[in-house]
Every structure is written in structure tokens, then in C-alpha cells.
Enzyme design. Structure first.
Site, PDB file in Angstrom:
ATOM      1  N   THR A 199       0.842  -1.194   0.000  1.00  0.00           N
ATOM      2  CA  THR A 199       0.000   0.000   0.000  1.00  0.00           C
ATOM      3  C   THR A 199       0.878   1.246   0.000  1.00  0.00           C
ATOM      4  O   THR A 199       1.910   1.268   0.675  1.00  0.00           O
ATOM      5  CB  THR A 199      -0.886  -0.021   1.269  1.00  0.00           C
ATOM      6  OG1 THR A 199      -1.726  -1.175   1.201  1.00  0.00           O
ATOM      7  CG2 THR A 199      -1.759   1.224   1.374  1.00  0.00           C
ATOM      8  N   GLY A 200       0.457   2.264  -0.752  1.00  0.00           N
ATOM      9  CA  GLY A 200       1.172   3.538  -0.688  1.00  0.00           C
ATOM     10  C   GLY A 200       1.504   4.086  -2.058  1.00  0.00           C
ATOM     11  O   GLY A 200       1.274   3.453  -3.097  1.00  0.00           O
ATOM     12  N   SER A 201       2.105   5.279  -2.042  1.00  0.00           N
ATOM     13  CA  SER A 201       2.323   6.019  -3.277  1.00  0.00           C
ATOM     14  C   SER A 201       3.550   5.541  -4.052  1.00  0.00           C
ATOM     15  O   SER A 201       3.728   5.929  -5.205  1.00  0.00           O
ATOM     16  CB  SER A 201       2.467   7.512  -2.953  1.00  0.00           C
ATOM     17  OG  SER A 201       3.547   7.701  -2.051  1.00  0.00           O
ATOM     18  N   THR A 202       4.412   4.730  -3.438  1.00  0.00           N
ATOM     19  CA  THR A 202       5.580   4.202  -4.159  1.00  0.00           C
ATOM     20  C   THR A 202       5.220   2.867  -4.808  1.00  0.00           C
ATOM     21  O   THR A 202       5.432   2.667  -6.012  1.00  0.00           O
ATOM     22  CB  THR A 202       6.780   4.032  -3.194  1.00  0.00           C
ATOM     23  OG1 THR A 202       6.898   5.214  -2.402  1.00  0.00           O
ATOM     24  CG2 THR A 202       8.079   3.783  -3.959  1.00  0.00           C
ATOM     25  N   ASP A 259       6.167  -3.935  -1.280  1.00  0.00           N
ATOM     26  CA  ASP A 259       5.482  -2.957  -0.434  1.00  0.00           C
ATOM     27  C   ASP A 259       6.380  -1.733  -0.254  1.00  0.00           C
ATOM     28  O   ASP A 259       7.577  -1.780  -0.571  1.00  0.00           O
ATOM     29  CB  ASP A 259       5.163  -3.609   0.927  1.00  0.00           C
ATOM     30  CG  ASP A 259       4.029  -2.919   1.655  1.00  0.00           C
ATOM     31  OD1 ASP A 259       3.618  -1.815   1.251  1.00  0.00           O
ATOM     32  OD2 ASP A 259       3.543  -3.486   2.662  1.00  0.00           O
ATOM     33  N   LYS A 307       6.620   1.084   9.269  1.00  0.00           N
ATOM     34  CA  LYS A 307       5.542   1.112   8.287  1.00  0.00           C
ATOM     35  C   LYS A 307       4.246   1.534   8.970  1.00  0.00           C
ATOM     36  O   LYS A 307       4.146   1.498  10.185  1.00  0.00           O
ATOM     37  CB  LYS A 307       5.361  -0.280   7.653  1.00  0.00           C
ATOM     38  CG  LYS A 307       6.412  -0.540   6.576  1.00  0.00           C
ATOM     39  CD  LYS A 307       6.218  -1.858   5.854  1.00  0.00           C
ATOM     40  CE  LYS A 307       4.896  -2.052   5.196  1.00  0.00           C
ATOM     41  NZ  LYS A 307       4.493  -0.984   4.266  1.00  0.00           N
ATOM     42  N   GLY A 308       3.269   1.909   8.135  1.00  0.00           N
ATOM     43  CA  GLY A 308       1.965   2.241   8.685  1.00  0.00           C
ATOM     44  C   GLY A 308       1.587   3.697   8.484  1.00  0.00           C
ATOM     45  O   GLY A 308       0.523   4.124   8.916  1.00  0.00           O
ATOM     46  N   GLY A 309       2.468   4.451   7.801  1.00  0.00           N
ATOM     47  CA  GLY A 309       2.127   5.843   7.496  1.00  0.00           C
ATOM     48  C   GLY A 309       0.815   5.933   6.736  1.00  0.00           C
ATOM     49  O   GLY A 309       0.035   6.863   6.907  1.00  0.00           O
ATOM     50  N   GLU A 356      -0.455  -5.422   6.039  1.00  0.00           N
ATOM     51  CA  GLU A 356       0.888  -5.480   5.421  1.00  0.00           C
ATOM     52  C   GLU A 356       1.788  -6.452   6.175  1.00  0.00           C
ATOM     53  O   GLU A 356       2.557  -7.206   5.571  1.00  0.00           O
ATOM     54  CB  GLU A 356       1.525  -4.090   5.414  1.00  0.00           C
ATOM     55  CG  GLU A 356       0.840  -3.138   4.447  1.00  0.00           C
ATOM     56  CD  GLU A 356       1.329  -1.707   4.550  1.00  0.00           C
ATOM     57  OE1 GLU A 356       1.259  -1.002   3.551  1.00  0.00           O
ATOM     58  OE2 GLU A 356       1.782  -1.290   5.636  1.00  0.00           O
TER      59      GLU A 356
END
Ligand code: 5RP
Length: 229
Positions: free
Chosen positions: A28-31, A83, A96-98, A105
Site C-alpha cells: 500500500t502507498g504512493s511508491t 510494499d 511502516k503504517g504511514g 501489510e
């Protein structure tokens, strides 16, 4: 290159690890979004994989671009997970977890034979801690749980989004714990885990096999010397 381009080169590089027939954990996330978009293109070109999403947001993105999805009950052994992370230390431990998806995850990482993390170079550090540590907690007694967390020497803030308390995909709250430095992530993870009301901690210790870093001068790859399983 700007930060978005660094995320893109790291994210797309990771898609090269994906092979036909694999069960793939989708972070998950923008990267990692760039990895998922690339995998979507590969699927359109005939790649056959099953993706295991780690959040509702990733599930929506992946299904929109045509990646076939399954879940961790159906596929308990995952070949490869890709991830993102908020911080990576010199031992390849993570915060992690931002993005609020740390529980799923971590469960997916734990079920994976190989875990690849994609980051831009700003996330690399020697010692974890400048990024506040996300901890997912039960709603019941959350203030009591926050007081227990502060006994570890951090400043604990309940996460909000749009002026409302943030609720995870699992119906829990997140507390962001600001430490000075986390010198012994393994011990801290174990000790926080003993607090009743804590659901999961955003420390990933010894769960990572490879880090792909987007740098201004290109992609850097770091691999763990020994595999964890
Ligand atoms: C979500 C996460 C993300 O992987 C982490 O926050 C990194 O996200 P981004 O690539 O957007 O910086 O742990 O729970």
C-alpha cells in the site's frame, strides 16, 4: 529527478521480480502504486498472477486495472510481496503504517517467501525513529492504551483524518508514537506487543529480503545476506 520520479523508478524496478504463476502480495502507498500499475500492464500483456492486496485502497486500484485478486485465507503461502515503507534502517528493519495499512501489510509479509521494499532515498536512515511509529490499537480503552504506550518514552498522538479519528480497514485506531531513536526495534516490538489493546506495531524486524531505493543517480538494490526462511 524529483521525489515522484524516484518513487517511480524504484516501484517499476520491483515489478521485474514478478514472474508468471506467482501469488503476489500487493503493498500500500504512493511508491508501490507504481509497481502495481506496472504489474497491471504486464497482466494486460498476458502475465498470469494472483494479487493479495494489503488494503482496501490497493484492492480498488488493482481490480480497476485488471489484476486478478485473492485473499490470504485462500492463498496462505505468498511467493513475493512488494510494499513501501516510511523508514528503513541499516539492518533493513522498517517503520511502516504511514498509510494506515500496517496490520494487513505485516500479515502478508509474514506469509511471504520473499519481501521486497520500494522506497525513495529520503526514507533511508541509520537508526529508526525520526518518523513516528504507527501502532494500531483497539478502540475500546484507547486512551488507556495510549498512556501505556507513553511509558516507553514516546509522545503518542491519536491519528486523525479530515478532523475525525482515523479508522483502519480493520475498524481500529492508529496512534503515532514519536520516539527520539529506536535503537533496539526487536525488543521494542516485543514489549509493545504485550500491552493489551495493541493490535499491531509498525515495526518490521527481519521481515525484509530486498530493498529497492530510488536515488537521484539511479536505482540502488540492497539484499539480505541470508534469507529469513
Ligand atoms: C502503509 C505503508 C506504506 O507502505 C508507507 O506509508 C509508505 O508509503 P509511501 O510509499 O506512500 O510513502 O506502510 O501502511
Amino acid at each position: 529527478m524529483n521525489v515522484e520520479q524516484l518513487k517511480k523508478i524504484a516501484g517499476e524496478k520491483a515489478a521485474e521480480r514478478v514472474k508468471d504463476g506467482m501469488i503476489i502480495g500487493l503493498g500500500t502507498g504512493s511508491t508501490v502504486k507504481y509497481t502495481i500499475l506496472k504489474i497491471g500492464e504486464m497482466v494486460k500483456d498476458g502475465l498470469e498472477i494472483i494479487g493479495i492486496p494489503t488494503s482496501r485502497a490497493t484492492e480498488q486500484l488493482a481490480s480497476r486495472i485488471g489484476i486478478p485478486l485473492g485473499d490470504i485465507n485462500e492463498y496462505q503461502e505468498i511467493d513475493l510481496t512488494i510494499d513501501g515503507a516510511d523508514q528503513v534502517d541499516s539492518e533493513m528493519n522498517l517503520i511502516k503504517g504511514g498509510g494506515g495499512a500496517l496490520l494487513r501489510e505485516k500479515m502478508v509479509a509474514y506469509a511471504s517467501r520473499y519481501e521486497v521494499i520500494v522506497v525513495d532515498e529520503r526514507k533511508i536512515c541509520n537508526v529508526l525513529g525520526s518518523f513516528p511509529l504507527p501502532v494500531e490499537i483497539a478502540r475500546f480503552g484507547y486512551q488507556r492504551t495510549m498512556s501505556a504506550l507513553e511509558k516507553f518514552g514516546c509522545r503518542a498522538s491519536l491519528r486523525y483524518r479530515n478532523e475525525e479519528i482515523y479508522v483502519t480497514d480493520n475498524g481500529n485506531y492508529i496512534v503515532d508514537c514519536k520516539f527520539e531513536e529506536i535503537r533496539d526495534p526487536k525488543t521494542l516490538e516485543r514489549e509493545i506487543d504485550e500491552i493489551p489493546g495493541v493490535v499491531e506495531i509498525g515495526l518490521f524486524v527481519n521481515l525484509v529480503d530486498e530493498i529497492i531505493i530510488g536515488r537521484k543517480d539511479g536505482v540502488e538494490i540492497r539484499k539480505k545476506n541470508s534469507t529469513r526462511r
